[in-house]
Design an enzyme around this catalytic site. Structure first.
Site, PDB file in Angstrom:
ATOM      1  N   ASN B 214     -10.756  -5.820  20.364  1.00 25.67           N
ATOM      2  CA  ASN B 214      -9.858  -4.637  20.450  1.00 25.67           C
ATOM      3  C   ASN B 214      -9.927  -3.719  19.277  1.00 25.67           C
ATOM      4  OD1 ASN B 214      -8.662  -6.209  18.661  1.00 25.67           O
ATOM      5  ND2 ASN B 214      -6.681  -6.475  19.360  1.00 25.67           N
ATOM      6  N   HIS B 215     -10.885  -3.965  18.460  1.00 26.78           N
ATOM      7  CA  HIS B 215     -11.123  -3.024  17.109  1.00 26.78           C
ATOM      8  C   HIS B 215     -11.872  -1.721  17.666  1.00 26.78           C
ATOM      9  CE1 HIS B 215     -11.082  -6.928  14.725  1.00 26.78           C
ATOM     10  NE2 HIS B 215      -9.651  -6.524  14.911  1.00 26.78           N
ATOM     11  N   LEU B 217     -12.595   2.735  16.468  1.00 26.38           N
ATOM     12  CA  LEU B 217     -12.679   3.897  15.598  1.00 26.38           C
ATOM     13  C   LEU B 217     -12.664   5.076  16.673  1.00 26.38           C
ATOM     14  CD1 LEU B 217     -13.364   5.697  13.056  1.00 26.38           C
ATOM     15  CD2 LEU B 217     -15.794   5.226  13.762  1.00 26.38           C
ATOM     16  N   ASN B 339      -1.539  -8.442  10.235  1.00 28.38           N
ATOM     17  CA  ASN B 339      -1.925 -10.034  10.099  1.00 28.38           C
ATOM     18  C   ASN B 339      -1.618 -10.370   8.758  1.00 28.38           C
ATOM     19  OD1 ASN B 339      -2.039 -10.147  12.892  1.00 28.38           O
ATOM     20  ND2 ASN B 339      -4.404 -10.562  12.926  1.00 28.38           N
ATOM     21  N   GLY B 388      -2.377   2.531  20.109  1.00 33.78           N
ATOM     22  CA  GLY B 388      -1.975   2.265  21.612  1.00 33.78           C
ATOM     23  C   GLY B 388      -3.425   1.941  22.273  1.00 33.78           C
ATOM     24  N   THR B 389      -3.737   2.533  23.392  1.00 37.33           N
ATOM     25  CA  THR B 389      -4.984   2.214  24.267  1.00 37.33           C
ATOM     26  C   THR B 389      -5.966   3.553  24.071  1.00 37.33           C
ATOM     27  OG1 THR B 389      -4.318   2.819  26.327  1.00 37.33           O
ATOM     28  CG2 THR B 389      -3.556   1.038  25.589  1.00 37.33           C
ATOM     29  N   SER B 394      -1.312   6.681  20.779  1.00 38.43           N
ATOM     30  CA  SER B 394      -0.895   6.125  19.581  1.00 38.43           C
ATOM     31  C   SER B 394       0.069   6.769  18.982  1.00 38.43           C
ATOM     32  CB  SER B 394      -2.309   6.070  18.663  1.00 38.43           C
ATOM     33  OG  SER B 394      -3.127   5.207  19.188  1.00 38.43           O
ATOM     34  N   HIS B 413       2.746  -3.317  16.268  1.00 37.32           N
ATOM     35  CA  HIS B 413       1.466  -2.986  15.750  1.00 37.32           C
ATOM     36  C   HIS B 413       0.782  -2.235  16.957  1.00 37.32           C
ATOM     37  CE1 HIS B 413      -0.065  -6.280  18.150  1.00 37.32           C
ATOM     38  NE2 HIS B 413      -1.279  -6.296  17.550  1.00 37.32           N
ATOM     39  N   ALA B 415       0.520  -1.533  21.679  1.00 35.06           N
ATOM     40  CA  ALA B 415       1.211  -1.616  22.765  1.00 35.06           C
ATOM     41  C   ALA B 415       1.508  -3.254  23.059  1.00 35.06           C
ATOM     42  CB  ALA B 415       0.190  -0.823  23.824  1.00 35.06           C
TER      43      ALA B 415
END
Lengths: 141, 490
Positions: B214-215, B217, B339, B388-389, B394, B413, B415
């Protein structure tokens, strides 16, 4: 290889089976590696032997999976499979000797899927049913 | 509402409580609306007879850990994790409390940072394809990727202590970047001697790499501003172009988690800590094992700050090259982590008290006036960067006084996942998602299309309603909504 995946909201649950505990470890390792790579793109040209120890079978399973991830990174490999060479009872639990087979990682050649960060104690179990060993755990992706 | 053995009591429209029963030392408190409560209860019922631990049970389990203060909390993006629910917050008394690997996660100090450009949507629309290609080329991403900063072990040790400053000193950033990073990009008491050689070895080539999963840019634009005063303080305005980065401590953090999972498993037995679930292995904060793990987490935190700093500078140079602006004109808005566990001072029963606050998939969200917040933002409160996605939105939120009182200054943090990765892959194909988003004007760049299916916008909860719950509860306030233009996936 007898393995499958279980639904988990954020991560991936692994279910692996084997006629022996060693075979179940081998299936479990392949289940995890198959999350990371299209395994058909990896040729087993190099191998690395390693050992691990833990208090019981389930903890040992997590230990072995994490050892594979660690070696893969440190040696810049794409690992295709695990061979469980030896699992022995020790005074404090179990010891394991394994060998992984893979190839120096090449992003042009190896089809990558999702990075596995670690194997966890979540959903962790090891049971023997009908002459089969079943290992389960969640890997953090 | 109640199902089976778990009861959820409505406190307000956006806050629900699991009453303290049995071994629970404190109640569970969850930020949720009626719909999400129904989903959580359904999940609980499905899992009651087997399968993985449902999120509500995880909240209740954390409420049983020694030394927990006030409540076991979960933010509105709650979903099942390992040990702690994702979105989980647990604050522990320093003398009686415990530290847990599951409360931090394996991707230590994973977080989001946002850079501000002086450009607006109209300036960037015609260039977005070129920008996407340049970012994709210049920022290493994906499984097995290596960074351009190659380090030896002694240098890694220095990085683990100095955090962001280490890479800024090597030319990856400007001094100003440190001012606008949580903890100025480095926490104290980071002891590299408590991090294994293998953890460091895994990081030699990974500094400045984005990772995968899910990382991301992203190049985003400010679609709407809700809180003008805070937006002015943060230096953002409508239509402005921002660059957002989501990533963590890479393999070093993963190995620290792995190493100490074993240490804490042994410690749980050694100190006879009553844990309900093996996932929750922990050690007293005030024990050799606990202190070593905390100092190793601090190293992981600094590593992640350095990593985001290096990536953001590569992104800055790539963006500047395509658009013709100066790199120095791309300023860091802020960098938040989600985290972590950190020693913080909070008011408990009217008294100031030092606590170890675990935030697992939850962001620190300090309210106005806190010294930890950069001076320029101190009146508005800390900026919260909520990813967000890639297809939706976001948010930038701000911390509030009420958040300090109610939830140790914490926030959502992201969605939060609604569908598992497997369900997502069954439902969508990566190439279809990429084509669909292109229709909407969003360019996706990835090395791995199946990852795109797993991260499909529909696999996540509705970020607007998740943020709405937090806003309505008063613990976080909406400042701005951001929309993606370009998304480079790990």
């Amino acid at each position: 290889m007898p393995y499958s995946y279980m639904e988990h909201a954020s991560d991936v649950g692994i279910h692996a089976e084997g006629e022996t505990i060693g075979k179940a470890f081998e299936s479990g390792a392949e289940a995890m590696l198959n999350v990371m790579f299209d395994l058909s793109t990896i040729r087993p040209t190099v191998d690395v032997t390693f050992s691990a120890e833990a208090g019981d079978e389930a903890l040992l399973f997590v230990e072995v999976l994490n050892e594979i991830l660690s070696i893969q990174d440190r040696h810049s490999l794409a690992v295709k499979r695990l061979e469980a060479v030896e699992i022995k009872q020790t005074g404090s639990g179990l010891s394991f000797i394994g060998r992984i087979y893979g190839e120096p990682f090449n992003p042009e050649k190896h089809a990558v899927k999702t990075e596995v960060k670690a194997a966890t104690y979540s959903g962790l179990s090891c049971v023997a049913v009908d002459g089969k060993y079943i290992l389960e755990c969640v890997v953090d992706v | 509402m109640a199902i089976g053995a778990i009861e959820l009591k409505k406190i307000t429209d956006s806050v629900w409580e699991i009453p303290k029963t049995g071994d629970m030392l404190v109640p569970g408190r969850i930020y949720a609306d009626e719909d999400s409560v129904k989903g959580l209860l359904r999940d609980y019922e499905d899992k009651k007879t087997g399968g993985f631990t449902p999120a509500l049970k995880q909240v209740a389990n954390v409420a049983c850990l020694p030394g927990i203060e006030k409540a076991s909390l979960a933010m509105a993006d709650i979903h099942p994790g390992y040990g702690f629910a994702i979105g989980g917050v647990g604050a522990f008394d320093m003398a009686r409390g415990v530290i847990s690997v599951a409360g931090v996660g394996f991707d230590i100090n994973c977080g989001v940072r946002v850079l501000k450009t002086p450009l607006h949507r109209n300036d960037v629309e015609p260039l977005k394809e070129t920008i996407a290609n340049q970012l994709f080329r210049d920022v290493p991403a994906g499984v097995g990727s290596t960074g351009e900063i190659k380090l030896k072990e002694a240098e890694i040790d220095e990085l683990l202590v100095k955090g962001s400053a280490f890479v800024v000193d090597r030319g990856y950033g400007f001094a100003d970047d440190l001012e606008y990073t949580e903890e100025r990009g480095a926490v104290a008491d980071a002891r590299p001697e408590n991090v294994s050689h293998r953890a460091k070895e895994r990081q030699f080539r990974q500094v400045g790499t984005l990772g995968s999963g899910n990382h991301y840019l992203e190049v985003q634009w400010v679609e709407e501003v809700y809180d003008q005063a805070a937006a002015t303080a943060y230096g953002i305005e409508k239509d402005q172009i921002l660059i957002a980065i989501h990533c963590g401590s890479r393999a070093l953090g993963h190995q620290i988690g792995t190493d100490y999972l074993k240490t804490l498993e042994e410690a749980s037995r050694k100190y006879s800590i009553p844990i309900r679930d093996r996932e929750l292995v922990c050690a007293p904060i005030n024990s050799d094992e606990g202190r070593r793990y905390l100092s190793a987490v601090n190293c992981g935190i600094n590593c992640a700050f350095a990593n985001r700093q290096a990536i953001s500078h590569l992104a800055r140079l790539a963006f500047a090259r395509v658009t013709g602006i100066k790199p120095v004109d791309i300023r860091l808005l802020y960098d938040v982590a989600h985290n972590t566990c950190k020693i913080e001072t909070h008011t408990v029963d009217g008294k100031n008290k030092k606590l170890l606050v675990h935030r697992k998939g939850a962001t620190r969200a300090f309210g106005p006036g806190r010294d930890e917040v950069p001076e320029a933002f101190r009146a508005a409160g800390q900026p919260l960067l909520v990813g967000g996605t890639m297809g939706t939105a976001s948010y930038i939120l701000r911390g509030t006084e009420k958040g300090m009182e109610d939830c140790f200054g914490s926030a959502v943090h992201g969605a939060g996942r609604a569908l598992s990765r497997m369900q997502a892959k069954r439902q969508w194909r990566g190439s279809d998602i990429i084509a669909e988003l292109r229709e909407k004007g969003i360019i996706i760049k990835t090395r791995n299309k199946s990852d795109v299916a797993e991260e499909a916008p529909g696999a996540y909860k509705d970020v607007d309603s998740v943020v709405g719950i937090m806003h309505n509860s008063g613990v976080n306030h909406r400042v701005a909504r951001l929309r993606p233009l370009v998304c480079v996936k790990g």
